[in-house]
Design a protein around this motif. Structure first.
Motif, PDB file in Angstrom:
ATOM      1  N   PRO A  83     -44.857-110.843 -54.876  1.00 11.40           N
ATOM      2  CA  PRO A  83     -44.800-110.266 -56.219  1.00 11.40           C
ATOM      3  C   PRO A  83     -45.697-109.033 -56.374  1.00 11.40           C
ATOM      4  CG  PRO A  83     -44.845-112.645 -56.386  1.00 11.40           C
ATOM      5  CD  PRO A  83     -45.088-112.291 -54.929  1.00 11.40           C
ATOM      6  N   ASP A  84     -46.863-109.037 -55.739  1.00 12.53           N
ATOM      7  CA  ASP A  84     -47.754-107.868 -55.813  1.00 12.53           C
ATOM      8  C   ASP A  84     -47.111-106.643 -55.167  1.00 12.53           C
ATOM      9  OD1 ASP A  84     -49.860-109.030 -57.247  1.00 12.53           O
ATOM     10  OD2 ASP A  84     -50.779-109.817 -55.411  1.00 12.53           O
TER      11      ASP A  84
ATOM     12  N   SER B 281     -44.854-100.388 -60.706  1.00 15.83           N
ATOM     13  CA  SER B 281     -45.965 -99.713 -61.373  1.00 15.83           C
ATOM     14  C   SER B 281     -46.178 -98.276 -60.908  1.00 15.83           C
ATOM     15  CB  SER B 281     -47.264-100.514 -61.199  1.00 15.83           C
ATOM     16  OG  SER B 281     -47.641-100.564 -59.847  1.00 15.83           O
TER      17      SER B 281
ATOM     18  N   THR C  71     -40.218-112.996 -53.174  1.00 12.49           N
ATOM     19  CA  THR C  71     -40.118-112.900 -54.633  1.00 12.49           C
ATOM     20  C   THR C  71     -38.653-112.880 -55.036  1.00 12.49           C
ATOM     21  OG1 THR C  71     -42.113-111.533 -54.654  1.00 12.49           O
ATOM     22  CG2 THR C  71     -40.775-111.530 -56.658  1.00 12.49           C
TER      23      THR C  71
ATOM     24  N   PRO D  33     -48.477-107.995 -65.391  1.00 10.41           N
ATOM     25  CA  PRO D  33     -48.474-107.870 -63.929  1.00 10.41           C
ATOM     26  C   PRO D  33     -48.953-109.160 -63.260  1.00 10.41           C
ATOM     27  CG  PRO D  33     -49.933-106.242 -64.974  1.00 10.41           C
ATOM     28  CD  PRO D  33     -49.421-107.134 -66.031  1.00 10.41           C
ATOM     29  N   PRO D  34     -48.408-109.534 -62.159  1.00 10.64           N
ATOM     30  CA  PRO D  34     -47.203-109.038 -61.498  1.00 10.64           C
ATOM     31  C   PRO D  34     -45.996-109.927 -61.790  1.00 10.64           C
ATOM     32  CG  PRO D  34     -48.383-110.380 -59.937  1.00 10.64           C
ATOM     33  CD  PRO D  34     -49.127-110.459 -61.270  1.00 10.64           C
ATOM     34  N   ARG D  35     -45.781-110.257 -63.058  1.00 11.10           N
ATOM     35  CA  ARG D  35     -44.717-111.197 -63.393  1.00 11.10           C
ATOM     36  C   ARG D  35     -43.586-110.636 -64.241  1.00 11.10           C
ATOM     37  NH1 ARG D  35     -49.265-113.815 -63.043  1.00 11.10           N
ATOM     38  NH2 ARG D  35     -50.220-113.976 -65.063  1.00 11.10           N
TER      39      ARG D  35
ATOM     40  N   TRP E 144     -44.424-105.497 -57.541  1.00  8.84           N
ATOM     41  CA  TRP E 144     -45.060-104.885 -58.715  1.00  8.84           C
ATOM     42  C   TRP E 144     -45.598-103.491 -58.378  1.00  8.84           C
ATOM     43  CZ3 TRP E 144     -44.754-105.975 -63.679  1.00  8.84           C
ATOM     44  CH2 TRP E 144     -45.580-105.251 -64.551  1.00  8.84           C
ATOM     45  N   SER E 145     -46.053-103.295 -57.143  1.00  9.38           N
ATOM     46  CA  SER E 145     -46.575-101.967 -56.772  1.00  9.38           C
ATOM     47  C   SER E 145     -45.477-100.908 -56.868  1.00  9.38           C
ATOM     48  CB  SER E 145     -47.205-101.981 -55.381  1.00  9.38           C
ATOM     49  OG  SER E 145     -46.235-102.027 -54.360  1.00  9.38           O
TER      50      SER E 145
END
Length: 144
Positions: A12-13, A20, A100, A71-73, A16-17
């Protein structure tokens, strides 16, 4: 409302990167042709990405705004593309071990797009978001 999911071989991170990094938006969002500006606090609530859609020289300039961010959801956007209208887009990231499951929920909320019968627009949005998720996965999986 259109709903698409895809299992991404990234955490997920890592996903998310990608979400974002506003400058990557046109790399994974089908329909966004280029990014003109990313506000410095992206993806904070109220921040915007200024993008263009279409083919040169017939480009339409508009923006997408963050309505919610967890973040990160979870990321909720109001994506504008006038004269077609506006859509609300929710991106959910569900951990699946080291991977994910990414889920996109989207529907038209303002403008001529809401006049299209829901079953028809759900199919069109779903087809576009299948490719959007494929692109997002390729970028997230390719990042360290």
């Amino acid at each position: 409302m259109s709903r698409n999911t895809r299992l991404v071989e990234a955490s997920p991170d890592q996903v998310w990167s990608v979400l974002s990094d506003g400058w990557l938006y046109s790399s994974w969002v089908v329909g966004a042709a280029r990014i003109r500006q990313v506000e410095p606090d992206w993806p904070a609530v109220g921040s915007r990405i200024h993008h263009s859609a279409g083919l040169w020289p017939l480009m339409i300039d508009d923006h997408s705004e963050v309505l919610e961010a967890d973040p990160p959801r979870r990321l909720v956007l109001r994506a504008r593309g006038w004269p077609a209208g506006e859509a609300q887009v929710t991106v959910l990231l569900h951990p699946q071990g080291a991977h994910t499951e990414v889920e996109i929920l989207e529907d038209a909320v303002r403008g001529p797009g809401v006049l299209v019968p829901r079953p028809v627009r759900s199919v069109a949005i779903g087809l576009r978001n299948t490719e959007t998720l494929r692109r997002l996965a390729l970028i997230a999986q390719g990042r360290p």
